[in-house]
Write an enzyme that holds these catalytic residues in place. Sequence first.
Site, PDB file in Angstrom:
ATOM      1  N   CYS A  92       0.834  -1.207   0.000  1.00 51.52           N
ATOM      2  CA  CYS A  92       0.000   0.000   0.000  1.00 51.52           C
ATOM      3  C   CYS A  92       0.865   1.253   0.000  1.00 51.52           C
ATOM      4  O   CYS A  92       1.392   1.647   1.047  1.00 51.52           O
ATOM      5  CB  CYS A  92      -0.931  -0.022   1.212  1.00 51.52           C
ATOM      6  SG  CYS A  92      -1.920   1.475   1.337  1.00 51.52           S
ATOM      7  N   CYS A 124      -0.409   4.117   2.190  1.00 50.74           N
ATOM      8  CA  CYS A 124      -0.274   3.889   3.643  1.00 50.74           C
ATOM      9  C   CYS A 124       1.185   4.093   4.079  1.00 50.74           C
ATOM     10  O   CYS A 124       1.448   4.687   5.119  1.00 50.74           O
ATOM     11  CB  CYS A 124      -0.662   2.466   4.042  1.00 50.74           C
ATOM     12  SG  CYS A 124      -2.139   1.833   3.281  1.00 50.74           S
ATOM     13  N   ASP A 125       2.120   3.564   3.308  1.00 48.31           N
ATOM     14  CA  ASP A 125       3.505   3.453   3.777  1.00 48.31           C
ATOM     15  C   ASP A 125       4.501   4.342   3.028  1.00 48.31           C
ATOM     16  O   ASP A 125       5.666   4.422   3.419  1.00 48.31           O
ATOM     17  CB  ASP A 125       3.979   1.992   3.651  1.00 48.31           C
ATOM     18  CG  ASP A 125       3.124   1.058   4.498  1.00 48.31           C
ATOM     19  OD1 ASP A 125       2.628   1.511   5.539  1.00 48.31           O
ATOM     20  OD2 ASP A 125       2.950  -0.112   4.106  1.00 48.31           O
TER      21      ASP A 125
END
Length: 302
Positions: A130, A133-134
């Site tokens: 992701c 997300c990261d």
Amino acid sequence: MFDIIVIGGGPAGMTAAIYARRAAKTVLVLEAVACGGQIINTPDIENYPVEAHISGFDFASRVQEQAKGLGAEFVFEKAVEIREENGIKTVVTARNAYSAKAVILATGSENRKLGLEDEDRLTGRGISYCATCDGNFYRGKTVAVVGGGNTALEDALYLADIAAKVYLIHRRDSFRGEEASAARLKQRENVEIIYNANVTKLISEKRLKAIEVTDKLDGSVRTIELNGLFIAVGRVPENRNFASLVELDEAGYVIAGEDCRTSAEGIFVAGDNRTKALRQLVTATADGAMAATEAVRYVNGG
Ligand code: NAP
């Protein structure tokens, strides 16, 4: 006892809950993690009517608010099994069991893995599925994205704004994803596209520190030192727990047509986990409406 249990709180499941509530049915949405499904990882949705730009997170929050406002109940537990007795379906989770007259499977899909040695161990230690997300952990660093679909192209574009260098590794010489995104990516100076190649080895100590990339045409192997590897090679449907109840195709999708009826009486399917030609937000919400309408008809004895 509910009229309808929806398994999965993504756009399909939550839209099903909205439609079922508007038909005055009692509805429970069972969600394993957090509402929104895979759309919460999309930073900017540009292809859903009405809003020209909305983040996946905001979209999901607003749909959840709408469903709750109409009286849908949400419980955060993972459905592991459906039992059936005298037409009543009981959905079992790790902690509880909930019964309903009809069930809608809106479980979506999960990340496909590359299947490389140490892939699981290194997830969260240099490997991510992701980018939104990261991505921020890799500010100013070197990363690679694997895949050639819309997710890989969008992830690479997103990461190009954050990382110092982005490799995009695709196993063919043309992208499955949209040309517009590919064209934008080709203009980015810090992006290097590697075609016709597979990631064949993960090199690590505690964290991932390099990958081996094998050229499919000449077999040559290149080692790329990097800080992060974003795997975006598609998704697989999450239907394992229901495989004994409803018919699946060879890829694991629940077989259903536009009416979202499955091979089992009173069990319906909506969204990315069913057989369909186009898996998009707009087709997921359309499925939710259709599955709920059919489930309501079933509950009413139609
Ligand atoms: P996808 O479209 O299925 O693409 C997966 C990509 O990964 C393909 O390019 C595939 O290569 C490659 N691949 C699969 N297995 C591989 C393996 N073992 N090793 C290396 N490469 C592998 O998946 P996605 O990009 O996640 O998209 C899923 C769906 O969501 C699609 O319908 C997509 O259009 C949609 N989506 C839409 C948007 C948007 O509209 N903004 C954004 C994201 C996703 P091949 O091409 O060679 O098969």
